[in-house]
Motif scaffolding. Sequence first.
Motif, PDB file in Angstrom:
ATOM      1  N   MET A   1       0.834  -1.183   0.000  1.00 30.77           N
ATOM      2  CA  MET A   1       0.000   0.000   0.000  1.00 30.77           C
ATOM      3  C   MET A   1       0.882   1.251   0.000  1.00 30.77           C
ATOM      4  N   LYS A   2       0.642   2.145  -0.927  1.00 31.00           N
ATOM      5  CA  LYS A   2       1.410   3.380  -1.027  1.00 31.00           C
ATOM      6  C   LYS A   2       0.990   4.343   0.078  1.00 31.00           C
ATOM      7  N   ARG A   3       1.944   4.857   0.778  1.00 28.18           N
ATOM      8  CA  ARG A   3       1.709   5.799   1.872  1.00 28.18           C
ATOM      9  C   ARG A   3       1.931   7.222   1.386  1.00 28.18           C
ATOM     10  N   HIS A   4       1.284   8.148   2.039  1.00 22.67           N
ATOM     11  CA  HIS A   4       1.520   9.555   1.753  1.00 22.67           C
ATOM     12  C   HIS A   4       2.830   9.975   2.398  1.00 22.67           C
ATOM     13  N   ARG A   5       3.494  10.881   1.741  1.00 27.68           N
ATOM     14  CA  ARG A   5       4.766  11.375   2.250  1.00 27.68           C
ATOM     15  C   ARG A   5       4.628  11.906   3.677  1.00 27.68           C
ATOM     16  N   SER A   6       3.549  12.647   3.945  1.00 30.18           N
ATOM     17  CA  SER A   6       3.388  13.227   5.279  1.00 30.18           C
ATOM     18  C   SER A   6       3.270  12.142   6.346  1.00 30.18           C
ATOM     19  N   GLU A   7       2.561  11.061   6.042  1.00 31.12           N
ATOM     20  CA  GLU A   7       2.465   9.942   6.988  1.00 31.12           C
ATOM     21  C   GLU A   7       3.847   9.393   7.286  1.00 31.12           C
ATOM     22  N   GLU A   8       4.611   9.160   6.226  1.00 34.52           N
ATOM     23  CA  GLU A   8       5.951   8.606   6.398  1.00 34.52           C
ATOM     24  C   GLU A   8       6.833   9.544   7.205  1.00 34.52           C
TER      25      GLU A   8
ATOM     26  N   TYR B   1       5.884  11.777   9.462  1.00 33.60           N
ATOM     27  CA  TYR B   1       5.464  11.738  10.868  1.00 33.60           C
ATOM     28  C   TYR B   1       5.961  10.469  11.555  1.00 33.60           C
ATOM     29  N   LEU B   2       5.783   9.326  10.913  1.00 29.69           N
ATOM     30  CA  LEU B   2       6.201   8.060  11.521  1.00 29.69           C
ATOM     31  C   LEU B   2       7.708   8.031  11.729  1.00 29.69           C
ATOM     32  N   GLU B   3       8.456   8.499  10.735  1.00 30.83           N
ATOM     33  CA  GLU B   3       9.915   8.559  10.850  1.00 30.83           C
ATOM     34  C   GLU B   3      10.320   9.476  12.003  1.00 30.83           C
ATOM     35  N   THR B   4       9.676  10.619  12.120  1.00 27.57           N
ATOM     36  CA  THR B   4       9.984  11.560  13.201  1.00 27.57           C
ATOM     37  C   THR B   4       9.668  10.962  14.564  1.00 27.57           C
ATOM     38  N   ILE B   5       8.554  10.275  14.683  1.00 28.42           N
ATOM     39  CA  ILE B   5       8.209   9.621  15.957  1.00 28.42           C
ATOM     40  C   ILE B   5       9.279   8.610  16.321  1.00 28.42           C
ATOM     41  N   LEU B   6       9.706   7.800  15.356  1.00 29.83           N
ATOM     42  CA  LEU B   6      10.743   6.791  15.621  1.00 29.83           C
ATOM     43  C   LEU B   6      12.038   7.454  16.078  1.00 29.83           C
ATOM     44  N   ILE B   7      12.461   8.482  15.388  1.00 32.29           N
ATOM     45  CA  ILE B   7      13.704   9.175  15.756  1.00 32.29           C
ATOM     46  C   ILE B   7      13.594   9.772  17.158  1.00 32.29           C
TER      47      ILE B   7
ATOM     48  N   GLY C   1      -4.311   2.825  12.570  1.00 38.10           N
ATOM     49  CA  GLY C   1      -3.660   1.790  13.357  1.00 38.10           C
ATOM     50  C   GLY C   1      -2.144   1.848  13.322  1.00 38.10           C
ATOM     51  N   LEU C   2      -1.595   3.026  13.063  1.00 38.33           N
ATOM     52  CA  LEU C   2      -0.145   3.170  12.968  1.00 38.33           C
ATOM     53  C   LEU C   2       0.492   3.693  14.247  1.00 38.33           C
ATOM     54  N   ILE C   3      -0.319   4.316  15.090  1.00 33.39           N
ATOM     55  CA  ILE C   3       0.162   4.781  16.398  1.00 33.39           C
ATOM     56  C   ILE C   3      -0.892   4.482  17.457  1.00 33.39           C
TER      57      ILE C   3
ATOM     58  N   GLY D   1       3.216   0.643  12.280  1.00 30.96           N
ATOM     59  CA  GLY D   1       3.792   1.982  12.230  1.00 30.96           C
ATOM     60  C   GLY D   1       5.302   1.951  12.336  1.00 30.96           C
ATOM     61  N   ARG D   2       5.815   1.094  13.226  1.00 31.04           N
ATOM     62  CA  ARG D   2       7.271   0.951  13.399  1.00 31.04           C
ATOM     63  C   ARG D   2       7.906   0.388  12.130  1.00 31.04           C
ATOM     64  N   LYS D   3       7.250  -0.571  11.519  1.00 24.45           N
ATOM     65  CA  LYS D   3       7.772  -1.185  10.293  1.00 24.45           C
ATOM     66  C   LYS D   3       7.931  -0.128   9.200  1.00 24.45           C
ATOM     67  N   ILE D   4       6.924   0.697   9.037  1.00 27.93           N
ATOM     68  CA  ILE D   4       6.977   1.758   8.028  1.00 27.93           C
ATOM     69  C   ILE D   4       8.073   2.766   8.378  1.00 27.93           C
ATOM     70  N   ALA D   5       8.102   3.203   9.633  1.00 24.69           N
ATOM     71  CA  ALA D   5       9.088   4.191  10.070  1.00 24.69           C
ATOM     72  C   ALA D   5      10.511   3.681   9.888  1.00 24.69           C
ATOM     73  N   GLU D   6      10.756   2.429  10.242  1.00 24.11           N
ATOM     74  CA  GLU D   6      12.097   1.867  10.098  1.00 24.11           C
ATOM     75  C   GLU D   6      12.489   1.756   8.630  1.00 24.11           C
ATOM     76  N   SER D   7      11.533   1.436   7.776  1.00 24.52           N
ATOM     77  CA  SER D   7      11.799   1.355   6.341  1.00 24.52           C
ATOM     78  C   SER D   7      12.190   2.721   5.780  1.00 24.52           C
TER      79      SER D   7
END
Length: 119
Positions: free
Chosen positions: A1-8, A10-16, A51-53, A67-73
Amino acid sequence: MKRHRSEEDYLETILILQKNKGNVKAIDIANEMSFSKASVSIAMKKLKEKGLIIINSNLNILLTDEGRKIAESVLDKHHIISDFLMSIGVSRQQALEDACEIEHIISDETFTCLKNLKK
């Protein structure tokens, strides 16, 4: 499933932020991304609905497994791309900026080939 850049983003920022400081609140994300708290609140609601956070009773924002899987990717792409760009002579600052753009549009095939260059 293609994610929106903004979602990615946010998830990346949360992980960091989780890696750097542990607990993450909406204000931390707003400060890190230079967004208003209201904008972050709306985004967190959407990420929660997908269901990502999870937002716990202390208002800490936690990544779900998905959410973690996407963020780590996304973070992995960021590191691989920026390292590659620096290895070919791009300045660190420019490589980091370019990686933020490229990480969202690079195909899986191209990324796999780029990643295999490091091996």
